[in-house]
Enzyme design. Structure first.
Site, PDB file in Angstrom:
ATOM      1  N   GLU A   1       4.891  12.801  -5.019  1.00 57.21           N
ATOM      2  CA  GLU A   1       4.250  12.673  -3.700  1.00 57.21           C
ATOM      3  C   GLU A   1       5.037  13.657  -2.791  1.00 57.21           C
ATOM      4  OE1 GLU A   1       4.124   9.383  -0.767  1.00 57.21           O
ATOM      5  OE2 GLU A   1       1.830   9.730  -0.876  1.00 57.21           O
TER       6      GLU A   1
ATOM      7  N   GLU B   1       0.956  -1.030  -0.217  1.00 56.79           N
ATOM      8  CA  GLU B   1      -0.195   0.096  -0.161  1.00 56.79           C
ATOM      9  C   GLU B   1       0.778   1.339  -0.039  1.00 56.79           C
ATOM     10  OE1 GLU B   1      -3.347  -0.133  -0.157  1.00 56.79           O
ATOM     11  OE2 GLU B   1      -3.396  -2.320  -0.401  1.00 56.79           O
TER      12      GLU B   1
ATOM     13  N   CYS C   1      -1.961   9.166   2.756  1.00 60.88           N
ATOM     14  CA  CYS C   1      -1.649   8.757   1.262  1.00 60.88           C
ATOM     15  C   CYS C   1      -2.556   9.196   0.691  1.00 60.88           C
ATOM     16  CB  CYS C   1      -1.498   7.440   1.455  1.00 60.88           C
ATOM     17  SG  CYS C   1      -2.828   6.307   1.954  1.00 60.88           S
TER      18      CYS C   1
HETATM   19  P1  NAD Z   1       8.791   4.732   4.043  1.00 66.80           P
HETATM   20  O1  NAD Z   1       8.658   4.286   2.875  1.00 66.80           O
HETATM   21  O2  NAD Z   1       9.754   5.387   4.623  1.00 66.80           O
HETATM   22  O3  NAD Z   1       8.576   3.482   5.025  1.00 66.80           O
HETATM   23  C1  NAD Z   1       9.491   3.423   6.261  1.00 66.80           C
HETATM   24  C2  NAD Z   1       9.362   2.124   6.952  1.00 66.80           C
HETATM   25  O4  NAD Z   1       9.907   1.408   5.763  1.00 66.80           O
HETATM   26  C3  NAD Z   1      10.013   1.786   8.040  1.00 66.80           C
HETATM   27  O5  NAD Z   1       9.295   1.123   9.087  1.00 66.80           O
HETATM   28  C4  NAD Z   1      11.188   1.025   7.618  1.00 66.80           C
HETATM   29  O6  NAD Z   1      11.580  -0.078   8.553  1.00 66.80           O
HETATM   30  C5  NAD Z   1      10.899   0.359   6.555  1.00 66.80           C
HETATM   31  N1  NAD Z   1      12.069   0.043   5.527  1.00 66.80           N
HETATM   32  C6  NAD Z   1      12.709   0.943   5.007  1.00 66.80           C
HETATM   33  N2  NAD Z   1      13.630   0.353   4.222  1.00 66.80           N
HETATM   34  C7  NAD Z   1      13.462  -0.892   4.110  1.00 66.80           C
HETATM   35  C8  NAD Z   1      13.770  -2.075   3.435  1.00 66.80           C
HETATM   36  N3  NAD Z   1      14.868  -2.040   2.512  1.00 66.80           N
HETATM   37  N4  NAD Z   1      13.107  -3.276   3.700  1.00 66.80           N
HETATM   38  C9  NAD Z   1      12.043  -3.251   4.301  1.00 66.80           C
HETATM   39  N5  NAD Z   1      11.616  -2.259   5.222  1.00 66.80           N
HETATM   40  C10 NAD Z   1      12.205  -1.042   5.142  1.00 66.80           C
HETATM   41  O7  NAD Z   1       7.476   5.455   4.373  1.00 66.80           O
HETATM   42  P2  NAD Z   1       6.836   6.339   5.605  1.00 66.80           P
HETATM   43  O8  NAD Z   1       7.645   7.797   5.397  1.00 66.80           O
HETATM   44  O9  NAD Z   1       6.951   5.622   6.777  1.00 66.80           O
HETATM   45  O10 NAD Z   1       5.303   6.517   5.101  1.00 66.80           O
HETATM   46  C11 NAD Z   1       4.993   7.687   4.419  1.00 66.80           C
HETATM   47  C12 NAD Z   1       4.296   6.838   2.951  1.00 66.80           C
HETATM   48  O11 NAD Z   1       3.509   5.741   3.363  1.00 66.80           O
HETATM   49  C13 NAD Z   1       3.941   7.707   1.915  1.00 66.80           C
HETATM   50  O12 NAD Z   1       4.402   7.558   0.864  1.00 66.80           O
HETATM   51  C14 NAD Z   1       2.469   7.362   2.093  1.00 66.80           C
HETATM   52  O13 NAD Z   1       1.702   7.888   0.652  1.00 66.80           O
HETATM   53  C15 NAD Z   1       2.516   5.925   2.172  1.00 66.80           C
HETATM   54  N6  NAD Z   1       1.291   5.481   2.836  1.00 66.80           N
HETATM   55  C16 NAD Z   1       0.447   4.598   1.980  1.00 66.80           C
HETATM   56  C17 NAD Z   1      -0.940   4.150   2.435  1.00 66.80           C
HETATM   57  C18 NAD Z   1      -1.651   3.412   1.521  1.00 66.80           C
HETATM   58  O14 NAD Z   1      -2.842   2.874   2.057  1.00 66.80           O
HETATM   59  N7  NAD Z   1      -1.530   3.253   0.163  1.00 66.80           N
HETATM   60  C19 NAD Z   1      -1.058   4.608   3.815  1.00 66.80           C
HETATM   61  C20 NAD Z   1      -0.436   5.347   4.694  1.00 66.80           C
HETATM   62  C21 NAD Z   1       0.808   5.800   4.095  1.00 66.80           C
END
Ligand code: NAD
Length: 480
Positions: free
Chosen positions: A381, A246, A280
């Site tokens: 985004e 997601e 998101c």
């Molecule tokens: P992010 O991509 O920075 O994710 C951070 C998470 O990813 C951390 O928990 C980290 O442990 C993990 N991570 C980082 N590198 C990794 C790897 N190589 N392998 C596995 N895990 C790894 O996102 P964020 O800043 O925490 O969240 C914001 C984003 O989330 C925005 O893009 C938003 O649109 C999206 N989002 C999507 C939805 C949806 O339903 N589509 C809902 C909420 C948020």
């Protein structure tokens, strides 16, 4: 306040403690146990063992009982949890209350579905039977984000449990205290077999990377950015595990000339600034029919300006801080670049002057007008309070502009013309389209992305299916 790991039925200390901060004040709220690959490995091993006992995976009534007891234990803690969510994430209390209520309702929804995972049986030839069994997929690794850590935890964990999976949860470090508090009444239940639900925390991502790469993890559910989702897809490829991703979005709101601009501008402003623009599905681009552009410029500027910024526990607050100062600086810099290169700045946002907000990660909202939908701020985004206003000529132009994106998460259509609303909704390449509303999400209704917004669906019955496999058993028994 402290949050520890929970692995194989035991609360465990970690490798030291990491502070969790209130993003509105910088104050330390508590600490979570540091973890990493070692904790992830132990949690996956525990889940793998637990899955291979029939006690959980083959016992839907036990699963339902555990989930109902969890919801019952959370009910009296609603208010406390909402306060903790606001303190750790920053969002206004009313948004936290809504989120905790939604999370609770979603546990109940999936508690019901635990007892509804039917397969099918067919007589494919005389006396020959093909039976389709819907089976739990195995061990599920769940990587949860910080922006809506209540609902986004539950919409992954509850269907995984309902399906009969054993689980490992890795919350975001920014909201680890809240996630541990929501999970505690589940983890402490005597009826929950050890190893079925494991929780570990980390400030880095070595543990999360282990969940992605481990052959013992059968399904990986990740909610986060498209960049990390892409990396996860690559790293998961050698194990061929099932993926539920997601990811990011860039929601368009298409406003036709028959709509009441002054009435909807405050709704669009709220949709753009929900969780300070860190949702998101938040409204990012407003596409308005050209004849109403000037009116929308004035109405949206006024609506955004009217939203009070402050601590989420202050009843007047409509916009809280961003998740931390690092996010504020990164997002703030990108919004400044957008302001520097757009056709017209309608509302110049940035770090507020107010001395009372100086210790927090606040950004006031920005509104810009631009003609070229190829601009980086129409395509990328930007996870904060920036709204881009564009004009379109007719339906076809509106749809072409809205579909000019790599994302496909959500959009909204604003018109009183019923046939047009449905026509446009069908033409948009998005997983969710709202008509005369925005950001309405329900436990019952699947959400997910087209294109780079992700894979699979969460919420609804399809989310449960994402945590299952379908097995065909054939038997020839002959005829009497
Ligand atoms: P992010 O991509 O920075 O994710 C951070 C998470 O990813 C951390 O928990 C980290 O442990 C993990 N991570 C980082 N590198 C990794 C790897 N190589 N392998 C596995 N895990 C790894 O996102 P964020 O800043 O925490 O969240 C914001 C984003 O989330 C925005 O893009 C938003 O649109 C999206 N989002 C999507 C939805 C949806 O339903 N589509 C809902 C909420 C948020």
């Amino acid at each position: 306040m402290q949050a520890r790991h929970f692995i194989n039925g035991e609360w465990l200390h970690g490798e030291g403690w990491v502070d969790s901060l209130d993003p509105a004040t910088g104050e330390v709220l508590g600490a979570f146990a540091e973890g990493g690959e070692q904790q992830a490995r132990a949690a996956v091993d525990a889940a793998s063992l637990a899955f291979n006992t029939p006690q959980w995976a083959q016992n839907p009534r036990l699963r339902q009982q555990v989930m109902l007891a969890w919801a019952a234990a959370l009910e009296p803690r609603r208010e406390k949890l909402a306060h903790l969510l606001t303190r750790e994430n920053g969002k206004p209390l009313a948004q936290s209350q809504g989120e905790v209520g939604g999370a609770l309702s979603e546990i109940l929804y999936y508690a019901g579905l635990t007892r509804h995972t039917p397969g099918a049986a067919m007589e494919v030839a005389p006396g020959e039977f093909s039976t389709m069994f819907r089976e739990p997929a195995g061990v599920a690794g769940l990587i949860i984000p910080w922006n809506a850590p209540g609902v986004l935890l539950i919409r992954a964990l509850a269907p995984a449990l309902a399906a009969g999976c054993a689980t490992v949860v890795k919350p975001a470090p920014q909201t680890a205290l809240f996630n541990a508090a929501v999970m505690a009444p589940l983890l402490e239940q005597k009826a929950l077999p050890p190893g079925v639900v494991n929780l570990f925390m980390e400030s880095g991502h070595a543990g999360a990377a282990h969940l992605v790469a481990s052959p013992k993890v059968d399904v990986l559910s990740f909610t986060g950015s498209t960049a990390t989702g892409t990396r996860i897809m690559q790293d998961a490829a050698p194990t061929m595990k099932k993926l539920s991703l997601e990811l990011g979005g860039k929601s368009c709101c298409l406003v036709f000339e028959d709509a009441d601009i002054d009435a909807i501008a405050p709704k669009l402003a709220a949709a753009a600034t929900i969780i300070s623009g860190q949702q998101c599905t938040a409204a990012r681009r407003v596409l308005v029919q050209a004849s109403r552009l000037e009116q929308m410029k004035a109405a949206l500027s006024a609506a955004l300006k009217a939203l009070p910024l402050g601590h989420g526990l202050d009843a007047a607050t409509r916009i809280g801080p961003l998740i931390d100062r690092h996010a504020r600086d990164q997002v703030g810099a990108r919004i400044q670049e957008a302001q520097d290169s757009c056709d017209q700045v309608l509302l110049a946002g940035g770090i507020p002057d107010d001395a009372g907000l100086a210790d927090g990660a606040f950004l006031t909202p920005s509104l810009i007008h631009h003609r070229d939908s190829g601009a980086f701020f129409c395509q990328e985004e930007i996870f904060g309070p920036l709204l881009v206003l564009e004009a379109f000529e007719d339906e076809a132009d509106a749809v072409a502009r809205a579909n000019h994106t790599d994302f496909g998460l959500s959009a909204s259509v604003w018109t009183n013309h019923g046939a047009r609303a449905l026509r446009v909704a069908r033409a948009l390449r998005d997983g969710t389209v709202w008509i005369n509303d925005h950001n309405k999400l329900f436990a019952e209704a699947e959400t997910g992305g087209y294109r780079k917004s992700g894979l699979g669906r969460l919420h609804g019955y399809d989310a449960l299916l994402d945590f299952t496999e379908l097995k065909h058993v054939y038997q020839s028994v002959g005829t009497v």
